[in-house]
Design an enzyme around this catalytic site. Structure first.
Site, PDB file in Angstrom:
ATOM      1  CG  HIS A  12      39.755   2.632  63.951  1.00 28.65           C
ATOM      2  ND1 HIS A  12      38.888   2.880  63.378  1.00 28.65           N
ATOM      3  CD2 HIS A  12      40.724   3.681  63.835  1.00 28.65           C
ATOM      4  CE1 HIS A  12      39.007   3.614  61.456  1.00 28.65           C
ATOM      5  NE2 HIS A  12      40.384   4.032  62.239  1.00 28.65           N
TER       6      HIS A  12
ATOM      7  CG  HIS B 138      41.912   7.623  62.841  1.00 34.43           C
ATOM      8  ND1 HIS B 138      41.324   8.114  61.974  1.00 34.43           N
ATOM      9  CD2 HIS B 138      42.408   6.504  61.964  1.00 34.43           C
ATOM     10  CE1 HIS B 138      41.346   7.096  60.668  1.00 34.43           C
ATOM     11  NE2 HIS B 138      41.951   6.077  61.373  1.00 34.43           N
ATOM     12  CD  GLU B 139      44.809   3.869  64.511  1.00 36.56           C
ATOM     13  OE1 GLU B 139      43.692   2.717  64.568  1.00 36.56           O
ATOM     14  OE2 GLU B 139      45.025   4.458  62.946  1.00 36.56           O
TER      15      GLU B 139
END
Length: 153
Positions: A71, A67-68
């Site tokens: 980003h 998920h990170e």
């Protein structure tokens, strides 16, 4: 797991899932409370909550890392890196990354003690979470005096 182990894991996940290298710093941050991890826009670093590994294990940790990294890679490429952006949602689906982290704590399941008050005249009961000044208030039905009864546990 140490910060060095986390760095190596993130670099490995980045190459395997995204086909792109992660060339910045990754570390654990014990001060994170409500989130599994965060990507820092200013220095491109990734911080991970160590509770993710302790509470949910390696599989959830890899999900938070993916998920990170979504980003990270989108921000580096100048594309939409925010949660509401279509690029971000598409990359989440493509890599099989979770949209949200599973809860790290039980939540606020504190039992509130109730304060019970009674009208002297009509015996109406009033349950309150907060104490109230009985000299300041009167009964709403008969305007009688209100007295405190022992709080429930």
């Amino acid at each position: 797991m140490t910060d060095e182990g986390l760095q190596a894991l993130i670099e490995n996940v980045s190459l395997n899932a995204f086909g792109k290298p992660f060339i910045h710093i990754a570390r654990f941050n014990k001060r994170l409370r409500t989130t599994g991890g965060r990507y820092m826009l200013s220095d491109h670093s990734i911080q991970i909550n160590p509770l993710v590994l302790e509470v949910h294990g390696t599989e959830e940790l890899v999900g938070v890392i993916k998920h990170e990294l979504c980003h990270y890679h989108l921000h580096i490429e100048g594309r939409g890196y925010r949660h509401r952006d279509a690029d971000f949602r598409d990359l989440l689906k493509y890599t099989g990354s979770p949209r949200f982290c599973r809860p790290l704590t039980e939540g606020n399941k504190r039992v509130h003690s109730m304060h019970v008050y009674e009208c002297v005249s009509c015996k109406t009961l009033y349950n309150r979470r907060r104490r109230m000044n009985v000299r300041k208030y009167r009964c709403g039905k008969c305007a009688g005096q209100i007295v405190a009864i022992q709080p429930l546990k």
